[in-house]
Design an enzyme around this catalytic site. Structure first.
Site, PDB file in Angstrom:
ATOM      1  N   CYS A 136     -16.656 -10.708 -14.273  1.00 36.86           N
ATOM      2  CA  CYS A 136     -18.095 -10.403 -13.345  1.00 36.86           C
ATOM      3  C   CYS A 136     -20.018 -10.736 -14.312  1.00 36.86           C
ATOM      4  N   ASP A 147     -17.566  -0.590   2.841  1.00 37.64           N
ATOM      5  CA  ASP A 147     -17.131  -1.683   2.317  1.00 37.64           C
ATOM      6  C   ASP A 147     -18.841  -2.237   1.431  1.00 37.64           C
ATOM      7  N   ASP A 183       1.122  -1.226   0.002  1.00 40.49           N
ATOM      8  CA  ASP A 183       0.036  -0.322  -0.013  1.00 40.49           C
ATOM      9  C   ASP A 183       0.551   1.453  -0.134  1.00 40.49           C
ATOM     10  N   CYS A 214     -21.375  -7.889  -3.229  1.00 37.40           N
ATOM     11  CA  CYS A 214     -20.719  -8.658  -4.251  1.00 37.40           C
ATOM     12  C   CYS A 214     -21.029  -9.931  -4.319  1.00 37.40           C
ATOM     13  N   CYS A 220     -16.786   9.232  -3.394  1.00 47.11           N
ATOM     14  CA  CYS A 220     -16.561   7.652  -3.089  1.00 47.11           C
ATOM     15  C   CYS A 220     -16.529   8.115  -1.886  1.00 47.11           C
ATOM     16  N   CYS A 255     -24.014   1.192  -4.821  1.00 44.98           N
ATOM     17  CA  CYS A 255     -22.861   2.230  -4.057  1.00 44.98           C
ATOM     18  C   CYS A 255     -23.642   3.387  -3.893  1.00 44.98           C
ATOM     19  N   CYS A 287     -23.506  -9.077 -13.662  1.00 48.18           N
ATOM     20  CA  CYS A 287     -23.561  -8.499 -12.458  1.00 48.18           C
ATOM     21  C   CYS A 287     -23.209  -7.571 -12.043  1.00 48.18           C
ATOM     22  N   GLN A 315     -11.208  10.576   4.133  1.00 49.31           N
ATOM     23  CA  GLN A 315      -9.915  10.666   4.315  1.00 49.31           C
ATOM     24  C   GLN A 315      -9.819  11.877   3.706  1.00 49.31           C
TER      25      GLN A 315
HETATM   26  C1  B12 Z   1      -6.122   5.495  -4.053  1.00 51.65           C
HETATM   27  C2  B12 Z   1      -6.352   4.059  -3.858  1.00 51.65           C
HETATM   28  C3  B12 Z   1      -7.235   4.689  -3.467  1.00 51.65           C
HETATM   29  C4  B12 Z   1      -8.669   5.399  -3.720  1.00 51.65           C
HETATM   30  C5  B12 Z   1      -9.505   5.163  -4.948  1.00 51.65           C
HETATM   31  C6  B12 Z   1      -9.800   3.775  -5.741  1.00 51.65           C
HETATM   32  C7  B12 Z   1      -9.751   3.449  -6.882  1.00 51.65           C
HETATM   33  N1  B12 Z   1     -10.262   2.588  -7.162  1.00 51.65           N
HETATM   34  O1  B12 Z   1      -9.473   4.073  -7.661  1.00 51.65           O
HETATM   35  C8  B12 Z   1     -10.164   5.347  -2.818  1.00 51.65           C
HETATM   36  C9  B12 Z   1      -9.380   6.305  -1.506  1.00 51.65           C
HETATM   37  C10 B12 Z   1     -10.940   5.743  -3.201  1.00 51.65           C
HETATM   38  C11 B12 Z   1      -9.853   3.994  -2.404  1.00 51.65           C
HETATM   39  C12 B12 Z   1     -10.591   3.157  -1.414  1.00 51.65           C
HETATM   40  C13 B12 Z   1     -10.700   1.717  -1.529  1.00 51.65           C
HETATM   41  N2  B12 Z   1      -9.815   0.929  -1.039  1.00 51.65           N
HETATM   42 CO1  B12 Z   1      -8.021   2.002  -2.349  1.00 51.65          CO
HETATM   43  N3  B12 Z   1      -6.097   2.329  -3.084  1.00 51.65           N
HETATM   44  C14 B12 Z   1      -5.634   3.256  -3.170  1.00 51.65           C
HETATM   45  C15 B12 Z   1      -4.518   2.852  -3.856  1.00 51.65           C
HETATM   46  C16 B12 Z   1      -3.486   3.749  -2.704  1.00 51.65           C
HETATM   47  C17 B12 Z   1      -3.731   3.274  -4.893  1.00 51.65           C
HETATM   48  C18 B12 Z   1      -4.867   2.877  -6.036  1.00 51.65           C
HETATM   49  C19 B12 Z   1      -4.477   3.319  -7.393  1.00 51.65           C
HETATM   50  O2  B12 Z   1      -3.659   2.920  -8.257  1.00 51.65           O
HETATM   51  N4  B12 Z   1      -5.777   3.450  -8.550  1.00 51.65           N
HETATM   52  C20 B12 Z   1      -5.310   4.173 -10.085  1.00 51.65           C
HETATM   53  C21 B12 Z   1      -5.878   3.387 -10.831  1.00 51.65           C
HETATM   54  C22 B12 Z   1      -5.516   3.579 -12.528  1.00 51.65           C
HETATM   55  O3  B12 Z   1      -5.857   1.859 -10.626  1.00 51.65           O
HETATM   56  P1  B12 Z   1      -6.794   0.520 -10.118  1.00 51.65           P
HETATM   57  O4  B12 Z   1      -8.034   1.428  -9.418  1.00 51.65           O
HETATM   58  O5  B12 Z   1      -6.570  -0.457  -9.781  1.00 51.65           O
HETATM   59  O6  B12 Z   1      -7.813   0.816 -11.365  1.00 51.65           O
HETATM   60  C23 B12 Z   1      -7.256  -0.539 -12.525  1.00 51.65           C
HETATM   61  C24 B12 Z   1      -9.027  -1.302 -13.152  1.00 51.65           C
HETATM   62  O7  B12 Z   1      -9.814   0.621 -13.670  1.00 51.65           O
HETATM   63  C25 B12 Z   1      -8.679  -1.434 -14.229  1.00 51.65           C
HETATM   64  N5  B12 Z   1      -8.882  -1.121 -15.218  1.00 51.65           N
HETATM   65  C26 B12 Z   1      -9.313  -0.509 -16.662  1.00 51.65           C
HETATM   66  N6  B12 Z   1      -9.896  -0.552 -17.696  1.00 51.65           N
HETATM   67  C27 B12 Z   1     -10.713  -1.005 -17.052  1.00 51.65           C
HETATM   68  C28 B12 Z   1     -12.034  -1.538 -17.312  1.00 51.65           C
HETATM   69  C29 B12 Z   1     -12.490  -2.769 -17.051  1.00 51.65           C
HETATM   70  C30 B12 Z   1     -14.047  -2.511 -17.358  1.00 51.65           C
HETATM   71  C31 B12 Z   1     -12.518  -2.879 -15.321  1.00 51.65           C
HETATM   72  C32 B12 Z   1     -13.437  -4.058 -14.937  1.00 51.65           C
HETATM   73  C33 B12 Z   1     -10.719  -2.301 -15.125  1.00 51.65           C
HETATM   74  C34 B12 Z   1     -10.557  -1.838 -15.921  1.00 51.65           C
HETATM   75  O8  B12 Z   1      -6.971  -0.907 -14.480  1.00 51.65           O
HETATM   76  C35 B12 Z   1      -7.262   0.229 -14.119  1.00 51.65           C
HETATM   77  C36 B12 Z   1      -5.468  -0.049 -14.133  1.00 51.65           C
HETATM   78  O9  B12 Z   1      -4.501  -1.080 -13.402  1.00 51.65           O
HETATM   79  C37 B12 Z   1      -4.036   1.177  -3.172  1.00 51.65           C
HETATM   80  C38 B12 Z   1      -2.751   0.578  -3.568  1.00 51.65           C
HETATM   81  C39 B12 Z   1      -1.603   0.856  -4.557  1.00 51.65           C
HETATM   82  N7  B12 Z   1      -0.181   1.310  -3.720  1.00 51.65           N
HETATM   83  O10 B12 Z   1      -2.209   0.682  -5.344  1.00 51.65           O
HETATM   84  C40 B12 Z   1      -5.541   0.828  -2.906  1.00 51.65           C
HETATM   85  C41 B12 Z   1      -6.026   0.025  -2.324  1.00 51.65           C
HETATM   86  C42 B12 Z   1      -6.767  -0.346  -4.440  1.00 51.65           C
HETATM   87  N8  B12 Z   1      -7.685  -0.015  -2.071  1.00 51.65           N
HETATM   88  C43 B12 Z   1      -7.515  -0.807  -1.787  1.00 51.65           C
HETATM   89  C44 B12 Z   1      -9.075  -0.992  -0.543  1.00 51.65           C
HETATM   90  C45 B12 Z   1      -8.938  -2.625   0.171  1.00 51.65           C
HETATM   91  C46 B12 Z   1      -9.682   0.064  -0.543  1.00 51.65           C
HETATM   92  C47 B12 Z   1     -10.743   0.059   0.201  1.00 51.65           C
HETATM   93  C48 B12 Z   1     -11.595  -1.593  -0.406  1.00 51.65           C
HETATM   94  C49 B12 Z   1     -11.188   0.509   1.784  1.00 51.65           C
HETATM   95  C50 B12 Z   1     -12.267   0.946   2.304  1.00 51.65           C
HETATM   96  N9  B12 Z   1     -12.915  -0.114   2.206  1.00 51.65           N
HETATM   97  O11 B12 Z   1     -12.589   2.023   2.106  1.00 51.65           O
HETATM   98  C51 B12 Z   1     -11.802   0.868  -0.607  1.00 51.65           C
HETATM   99  C52 B12 Z   1     -12.795   0.644  -2.174  1.00 51.65           C
HETATM  100  C53 B12 Z   1     -13.818   1.102  -2.969  1.00 51.65           C
HETATM  101  C54 B12 Z   1     -12.945   0.413  -3.957  1.00 51.65           C
HETATM  102  N10 B12 Z   1     -14.190   0.742  -4.646  1.00 51.65           N
HETATM  103  O12 B12 Z   1     -12.074   0.905  -5.137  1.00 51.65           O
HETATM  104  C55 B12 Z   1      -6.744  -2.325  -1.866  1.00 51.65           C
HETATM  105  C56 B12 Z   1      -7.308  -2.998  -2.568  1.00 51.65           C
HETATM  106  C57 B12 Z   1      -7.163  -4.815  -2.405  1.00 51.65           C
HETATM  107  C58 B12 Z   1      -7.717  -5.602  -4.067  1.00 51.65           C
HETATM  108  N11 B12 Z   1      -8.790  -6.419  -3.781  1.00 51.65           N
HETATM  109  O13 B12 Z   1      -8.478  -4.804  -4.946  1.00 51.65           O
HETATM  110  C59 B12 Z   1      -5.781  -1.348  -2.675  1.00 51.65           C
HETATM  111  C60 B12 Z   1      -5.026  -2.520  -3.496  1.00 51.65           C
HETATM  112  C61 B12 Z   1      -3.963  -1.409  -0.952  1.00 51.65           C
HETATM  113  C62 B12 Z   1      -3.668  -2.613  -0.667  1.00 51.65           C
HETATM  114  N12 B12 Z   1      -2.444  -2.421  -1.190  1.00 51.65           N
HETATM  115  O14 B12 Z   1      -4.773  -3.530  -0.484  1.00 51.65           O
HETATM  116  N13 B12 Z   1      -8.867   3.681  -2.630  1.00 51.65           N
HETATM  117  S1  SF4 Z   2     -20.620  -6.756  -7.458  1.00 52.65           S
HETATM  118 FE1  SF4 Z   2     -19.158  -8.404  -7.730  1.00 52.65          FE
HETATM  119  S2  SF4 Z   2     -19.726  -9.949  -9.245  1.00 52.65           S
HETATM  120 FE2  SF4 Z   2     -20.563  -8.352  -9.704  1.00 52.65          FE
HETATM  121  S3  SF4 Z   2     -20.172  -7.367 -10.584  1.00 52.65           S
HETATM  122 FE3  SF4 Z   2     -19.437  -5.902  -9.226  1.00 52.65          FE
HETATM  123  S4  SF4 Z   2     -17.416  -7.067  -8.632  1.00 52.65           S
HETATM  124 FE4  SF4 Z   2     -18.122  -7.776 -10.163  1.00 52.65          FE
HETATM  125  S1  SF4 Z   3     -16.664   2.547  -1.612  1.00 57.38           S
HETATM  126 FE1  SF4 Z   3     -18.821   2.965  -1.231  1.00 57.38          FE
HETATM  127  S2  SF4 Z   3     -19.082   4.993  -1.798  1.00 57.38           S
HETATM  128 FE2  SF4 Z   3     -16.798   3.740  -2.909  1.00 57.38          FE
HETATM  129  S3  SF4 Z   3     -17.566   2.987  -4.808  1.00 57.38           S
HETATM  130 FE3  SF4 Z   3     -17.780   1.646  -3.477  1.00 57.38          FE
HETATM  131  S4  SF4 Z   3     -19.971   1.858  -2.618  1.00 57.38           S
HETATM  132 FE4  SF4 Z   3     -19.170   3.063  -3.570  1.00 57.38          FE
END
Ligand code: B12
Ligand code: SF4
Ligand code: SF4
Length: 441
Positions: free
Chosen positions: A249, A302, A190, A308, A275, A259, A252, A281
């Site tokens: 997925c 969550d 992280d 999910c 979000c 959300c 689904c 934060q």
């Molecule tokens: C910034 C960040 C956030 C931000 C933004 C999240 C986001 N989704 O962008 C905020 C603060 C909102 C956040 C929230 C959460 N986070 Co966070 N976060 C991070 C962090 C620091 C960076 C993520 C990042 O670089 N995002 C940038 C984008 C470009 O990358 P990405 O999200 O992976 O996007 C990919 C997909 O979009 C995919 N993609 C591209 N095109 C397409 C098209 C389709 C159709 C699909 C499906 C995918 C896809 O490719 C992209 C690039 O690889 C990481 C830690 C790290 N150093 O990586 C943790 C991390 C992602 N977070 C984590 C967690 C646990 C959470 C939360 C669950 C915490 C909580 N309960 O509140 C929530 C979940 C919210 C959510 N739905 O994402 C975990 C996720 C673990 C996992 N199993 O995925 C991480 C990896 C931390 C860790 N080291 O474990 N987070």
């Molecule tokens: S709820 Fe789970 S299985 Fe359904 S679209 Fe979202 S991540 Fe995929």
């Molecule tokens: S973490 Fe909460 S607010 Fe953010 S995308 Fe998931 S359900 Fe929505």
């Protein structure tokens, strides 16, 4: 040096000289004729699994070019809000070679944090040397704990215990093994320096769900992710999950509809400005339009994982372990609002708190109190009055909002306006009132 490699290309860097050799790095490509690298990779995986990781995979440490593009594009579109993290320098966070010069492989691990739903016990007990609060002056340790009549704030599952610490300790064991064979190894968990999900996906750990989380096949998404970056040229694992959400997925869309703020703006794309996980934060005022949606949350969200079906099936198949002693699932909101700065940092310093300023925990608690409190409770009213009349205008505005919100709920309830409804209608009460209110990021 335990490894003995056959060599195809000639280069300037080699396991025997990789400690502190400056200058350009040109690689030799090992053919692993005697299988020692395969054995090292297998050993690394086994060490990780024995240390408690749910899954371990190996990926090349090449630049994550696609993720880099996505980060730049989201920044351009403003979807990152005010977040820094991996967005601060996408060229760095997508290049493992910036963490370790000459990086060749990533050993990626996932640590499960799904636990049986606890009663939210707030008793703090020391646990295996982690950062769980142990100070008996912590407000959590002298809190009476949540009771049915006291307003309670909720903490997202990943933040209830130091799961990143557990993950790091498991990855450290892998790193130690690599180092014992003469390779360099750096653990990142992280960290702003690496895109963890992209690494995990490349290592075959799973696929990107529409909620953007990485789902492990058959196990779901309740996993935190981290990597060992190494110059050992290990054999990458075979991807074990479908690469695209469309395959994983199917049709689904439950996370998207579940959300509470509509933050999943396209499959796999989160708009951080909406979000809740980011808004709790972020610095500044909580945008008024999202305050009700925050419900009782004080840290993390969550909802898109609880909804999910893959997680639900996994929960039924694999019984979740009991929560760790000292895990904090819920917090008494009035205790939080009464705690000192030191007590709050002591208890929750592991969390990402904007500017390390405890006022943001209080801000979140005031919003949660506005959603789940009861103005007829004299303690709640006293706490809101105290913060509404305090010097911190940001908190005062949130307290006025909470009072007004509860006043409205009170008036809407069948019993009509309670004794607390009046003060809620004070100056500045009302959604959007007060400096900073309504500010969207
Ligand atoms: C910034 C960040 C956030 C931000 C933004 C999240 C986001 N989704 O962008 C905020 C603060 C909102 C956040 C929230 C959460 N986070 Co966070 N976060 C991070 C962090 C620091 C960076 C993520 C990042 O670089 N995002 C940038 C984008 C470009 O990358 P990405 O999200 O992976 O996007 C990919 C997909 O979009 C995919 N993609 C591209 N095109 C397409 C098209 C389709 C159709 C699909 C499906 C995918 C896809 O490719 C992209 C690039 O690889 C990481 C830690 C790290 N150093 O990586 C943790 C991390 C992602 N977070 C984590 C967690 C646990 C959470 C939360 C669950 C915490 C909580 N309960 O509140 C929530 C979940 C919210 C959510 N739905 O994402 C975990 C996720 C673990 C996992 N199993 O995925 C991480 C990896 C931390 C860790 N080291 O474990 N987070
Ligand atoms: S709820 Fe789970 S299985 Fe359904 S679209 Fe979202 S991540 Fe995929
Ligand atoms: S973490 Fe909460 S607010 Fe953010 S995308 Fe998931 S359900 Fe929505």
């Amino acid at each position: 040096m335990a490894v003995d490699l056959a060599v195809r290309d000639v280069g300037t860097r080699w396991p025997c000289d990789h400690w502190g050799v400056p200058g350009p790095v040109v690689y030799r490509t090992p053919t692993d004729a005697d299988g020692s690298l395969s054995r090292l990779g297998a050993a690394a995986r086994q060490i990780g699994l024995d240390a408690g990781l749910a899954a371990v995979g190996i990926a090349s440490a090449a630049i994550f070019a696609e993720t880099r593009e996505v980060l730049h594009a989201r920044r351009r579109d403003g979807l990152h809000s005010t977040m820094e993290f991996t967005y601060r320098n996408p060229d760095r966070s997508t290049d493992p070679g910036r963490i370790l010069e000459g990086a060749r492989s990533l050993v990626v691990g996932a640590w499960g944090y799904r636990r049986e739903d606890s009663t939210g016990s707030q008793v703090t007990v020391p646990v295996d040397g982690d950062s769980t609060p142990t100070d008996t002056t912590s407000y959590l340790s002298h809190s009476s704990g949540p009771t049915p009549n006291k307003p309670t704030g909720t903490v997202a599952r990943y933040a209830r215990h130091d799961y990143y610490g557990s993950l790091r300790r498991a990855l450290d064991q892998i790193a130690d093994r690599l180092r014992a064979d003469g390779w360099q190894a750096i653990v990142v968990v992280d960290d702003n320096a690496l895109v963890d999900r992209a690494a995990a996906q490349r290592a075959g750990l799973g696929w990107f769900g529409k909620n953007s989380l990485l789902l492990l096949p058959g196990l779901g998404s309740w996993y935190v992710l981290g990597s060992v970056v190494t110059d050992a040229p290990l054999e990458p694992s075979t991807p074990s999950g479908p690469p695209q959400a469309a395959e994983g997925c199917g049709s689904c869309r439950r996370c998207i509809t579940a959300c509470p703020t509509g933050a999943i703006v396209a499959d796999g794309v989160i708009d951080a400005r909406r979000c809740l996980a980011w808004l709790v934060q972020a610095a500044g005022a909580m945008p008024v339009e999202f305050r009700t949606a925050m419900g009782s949350r004080i840290y993390g969200c969550d909802e898109c994982q609880e909804a999910c079906p893959i997680n639900r099936v996994a929960d039924r198949r694999h019984r979740a372990p009991a929560p760790e002693p000292g895990a904090v699932a819920t917090v008494d909101l009035l205790d939080l609002l009464a705690a000192s700065d030191d007590e709050l940092i002591d208890a929750h310093g592991r969390w990402y708190i904007a500017k390390r300023d405890p006022r943001y925990l209080r801000r979140n608690a005031l919003v949660a109190l506005g959603n789940v409190g009861d103005l007829q409770d004299p303690e709640t009213l006293a706490a809101l009055d105290r913060w509404a009349e305090g010097d911190d205008e940001l908190l005062a505005e949130h307290a006025r909002w909470a009072r007004d919100q509860l006043g409205r709920l009170d008036r809407a309830s069948p019993s009509g306006a309670g004794p607390g409804a009046g003060p809620g209608a004070g100056p500045g009460a009302g959604a959007g009132a007060g400096p900073g209110a309504g500010a969207t990021r």
